[in-house]
Design a protein around this motif. Structure first.
Motif, PDB file in Angstrom:
ATOM      1  N   SER A  57       0.851  -1.193   0.000  1.00  0.00           N
ATOM      2  CA  SER A  57       0.000   0.000   0.000  1.00  0.00           C
ATOM      3  C   SER A  57       0.883   1.238   0.000  1.00  0.00           C
ATOM      4  CB  SER A  57      -0.875   0.015   1.256  1.00  0.00           C
ATOM      5  OG  SER A  57      -1.529   1.253   1.398  1.00  0.00           O
ATOM      6  N   THR A  58       0.433   2.262  -0.692  1.00  0.00           N
ATOM      7  CA  THR A  58       1.081   3.578  -0.577  1.00  0.00           C
ATOM      8  C   THR A  58       0.100   4.519   0.111  1.00  0.00           C
ATOM      9  OG1 THR A  58       2.373   3.239  -2.572  1.00  0.00           O
ATOM     10  CG2 THR A  58       2.101   5.518  -1.844  1.00  0.00           C
ATOM     11  N   ARG A  59      -1.022   4.835  -0.593  1.00  0.00           N
ATOM     12  CA  ARG A  59      -1.989   5.816  -0.114  1.00  0.00           C
ATOM     13  C   ARG A  59      -2.615   5.453   1.226  1.00  0.00           C
ATOM     14  NH1 ARG A  59      -1.501   6.144  -5.282  1.00  0.00           N
ATOM     15  NH2 ARG A  59      -1.308   3.926  -4.976  1.00  0.00           N
ATOM     16  N   MET A 108      -5.933  -2.946   9.538  1.00  0.00           N
ATOM     17  CA  MET A 108      -5.302  -4.082   8.854  1.00  0.00           C
ATOM     18  C   MET A 108      -5.668  -4.175   7.374  1.00  0.00           C
ATOM     19  SD  MET A 108      -5.167  -8.148   9.775  1.00  0.00           S
ATOM     20  CE  MET A 108      -6.844  -8.547   9.330  1.00  0.00           C
ATOM     21  N   ARG A 109      -4.648  -4.339   6.551  1.00  0.00           N
ATOM     22  CA  ARG A 109      -4.842  -4.746   5.147  1.00  0.00           C
ATOM     23  C   ARG A 109      -4.328  -6.170   5.023  1.00  0.00           C
ATOM     24  NH1 ARG A 109      -3.446  -1.459  -0.244  1.00  0.00           N
ATOM     25  NH2 ARG A 109      -5.396  -0.524   0.449  1.00  0.00           N
ATOM     26  N   HIS A 110      -5.149  -7.036   4.413  1.00  0.00           N
ATOM     27  CA  HIS A 110      -4.770  -8.451   4.297  1.00  0.00           C
ATOM     28  C   HIS A 110      -5.281  -9.000   2.967  1.00  0.00           C
ATOM     29  CE1 HIS A 110      -4.220 -12.662   5.433  1.00  0.00           C
ATOM     30  NE2 HIS A 110      -3.496 -12.226   6.453  1.00  0.00           N
ATOM     31  N   GLU A 136     -13.717  -5.952   0.524  1.00  0.00           N
ATOM     32  CA  GLU A 136     -14.126  -4.566   0.839  1.00  0.00           C
ATOM     33  C   GLU A 136     -12.926  -3.683   1.153  1.00  0.00           C
ATOM     34  OE1 GLU A 136     -17.290  -2.716   2.312  1.00  0.00           O
ATOM     35  OE2 GLU A 136     -18.614  -4.413   2.690  1.00  0.00           O
ATOM     36  N   HIS A 137     -13.077  -2.400   0.898  1.00  0.00           N
ATOM     37  CA  HIS A 137     -12.085  -1.375   1.246  1.00  0.00           C
ATOM     38  C   HIS A 137     -12.912  -0.174   1.738  1.00  0.00           C
ATOM     39  CE1 HIS A 137      -8.655   1.096   1.352  1.00  0.00           C
ATOM     40  NE2 HIS A 137      -8.174   0.936   0.123  1.00  0.00           N
ATOM     41  N   PRO A 138     -13.481  -0.308   2.964  1.00  0.00           N
ATOM     42  CA  PRO A 138     -14.498   0.667   3.384  1.00  0.00           C
ATOM     43  C   PRO A 138     -14.029   2.125   3.447  1.00  0.00           C
ATOM     44  CG  PRO A 138     -13.895  -0.821   5.193  1.00  0.00           C
ATOM     45  CD  PRO A 138     -13.296  -1.391   3.957  1.00  0.00           C
ATOM     46  N   THR A 139     -12.804   2.375   3.924  1.00  0.00           N
ATOM     47  CA  THR A 139     -12.408   3.797   4.016  1.00  0.00           C
ATOM     48  C   THR A 139     -12.206   4.412   2.634  1.00  0.00           C
ATOM     49  OG1 THR A 139     -10.078   3.208   4.419  1.00  0.00           O
ATOM     50  CG2 THR A 139     -11.444   3.695   6.361  1.00  0.00           C
ATOM     51  N   GLN A 140     -11.835   3.577   1.638  1.00  0.00           N
ATOM     52  CA  GLN A 140     -11.714   4.107   0.275  1.00  0.00           C
ATOM     53  C   GLN A 140     -13.097   4.535  -0.231  1.00  0.00           C
ATOM     54  OE1 GLN A 140      -8.823   4.453  -1.782  1.00  0.00           O
ATOM     55  NE2 GLN A 140     -10.218   5.629  -3.044  1.00  0.00           N
ATOM     56  N   ALA A 141     -14.107   3.696   0.010  1.00  0.00           N
ATOM     57  CA  ALA A 141     -15.460   4.045  -0.448  1.00  0.00           C
ATOM     58  C   ALA A 141     -15.973   5.288   0.273  1.00  0.00           C
ATOM     59  CB  ALA A 141     -16.409   2.877  -0.223  1.00  0.00           C
TER      60      ALA A 141
HETATM   61  N1   CP Z   1      -6.377   3.217  -3.045  1.00  0.00           N
HETATM   62  C1   CP Z   1      -5.549   2.342  -2.421  1.00  0.00           C
HETATM   63  O1   CP Z   1      -5.954   1.456  -1.667  1.00  0.00           O
HETATM   64  O2   CP Z   1      -4.226   2.570  -2.697  1.00  0.00           O
HETATM   65  P1   CP Z   1      -3.024   1.802  -1.997  1.00  0.00           P
HETATM   66  O3   CP Z   1      -3.051   0.363  -2.453  1.00  0.00           O
HETATM   67  O4   CP Z   1      -1.769   2.525  -2.441  1.00  0.00           O
HETATM   68  O5   CP Z   1      -3.210   1.875  -0.516  1.00  0.00           O
END
Ligand code: CP
Length: 309
Positions: A57-59, A108-110, A136-141
């Protein structure tokens, strides 16, 4: 004080419209804070947060870390690549070892679908899902909807098309749930091989013609083709994908209206979107990133209010 209806942020699926409203109102306040000369508040001075990233992940990673620091939380960071996971340690053992250091919240990202739910059933901490596999990626949504609301005044009644690799996208599913909760109409557009069969059961229409999809919408959320999750060929070539589903300035100029362009990042410039579109005044891609900090501050702050001391 208003409270979220959930104890963790595991997915948009578990939220209601009032939760989203509360998160956005709280984010409005934090957006004002982070634009002050002193961008920090002491709200979470006694809270410790662990950011556990088992996938790259970056962002999201930087945005969570900055949000936590802006709230004055103590922060520890973990990346699977440099950890004892490589020596065979299980997820529960890894997390319990981290929690024994008196951690209150885990972000957590998994790579596994449901990893956040699993963790929430096994450990005593607030869990925030920063992306679980293709789920899901709730905070992105949330930050995506917040950015639409900021640009167009509201999400209600807006027509949003999500374009590209819907099959492998956690951003797509979380966006569909979030947009529908707020009263938007949602379509998806992409190669049929990259659109899951169940998608229409969510009340989403499928459009395989990019021009028609763009003519219909107010906002186009363009997704990256996730080659790293593909074990077979879903389309003949990247060149053909770009010809049929790539967004370029010529297509946008021929619409006769100005739509909003979004992308969660990372961008494959020249594949799903050209550089001139990504960097144009129709694009709100960098606003999405900026809003991510305020939205994540809001989520962390609201969950932290539930922690008993
Ligand atoms: N948008 C997003 O999840 O980007 P990253 O994979 O860089 O966190």
């Amino acid at each position: 004080m208003d409270q979220l209806s959930v104890e963790h942020l595991l997915g948009i699926k578990y939220l209601n419209a009032n939760d989203i409203d509360l998160i956005f109102k709280t984010a409005d306040h934090f957006k004002e804070v982070i634009n002050r000369p002193i961008k920090k508040v002491p709200s979470l001075r006694d809270i410790t947060i662990a950011n556990l990233f088992f996938e790259n992940s970056t962002r999201t990673k930087l945005s969570f870390e900055l949000a936590e620091k802006r709230l004055s939380a103590d922060v520890i960071n973990f990346s699977a690549g440099q950890s004892s996971v490589k020596k065979g340690e299980t997820l529960i053992d890894t997390v319990n070892n981290i929690l024994s250091m008196k951690v209150d919240i885990v972000v957590m990202r998994h790579g596994s679908v449901g990893a956040g739910v699993f963790l929430s059933n096994h450990v005593d901490a607030k869990i925030i899902n920063a992306g679980d596999g293709t789920h899901e990626h709730p905070t992105q949504a949330l930050l995506d909807s917040y950015s639409i609301r900021e640009k167009l005044g509201s999400v209600k009644g807006k027509k949003i098309v999500i374009i590209g690799d819907i099959l492998h996208s956690r951003v797509a599913l979380s966006n569909i749930y979030a947009l529908q909760l707020q009263g938007a109409q949602v379509k998806v557009c992409g190669p049929t091989t990259l659109i899951p069969k169940y998608i229409t059961s969510l009340g989403v229409e499928v459009e395989t013609n990019l021009k028609k999809a763009l003519e219909w919408c107010d906002v186009a959320n363009v997704l990256r083709v996730q080659h790293e999750r593909m074990d077979i060929k879903y389309f003949p070539s990247t060149r053909e994908y770009t010809q049929l589903f790539g967004i370029n300035q010529e297509i946008l100029n021929n619409l006769g209206k100005k739509i909003v362009i979004m992308h969660p990042g990372p961008i494959n410039r020249g594949v799903e979107i050209t550089s001139d579109v990504a960097d144009s005044d129709q694009s709100i891609i960098l606003s999405q990133v900026e809003n991510g900090v305020a939205v994540r501050m809001a989520v962390i702050y609201l969950l932290a209010q539930q922690i008993k001391r």
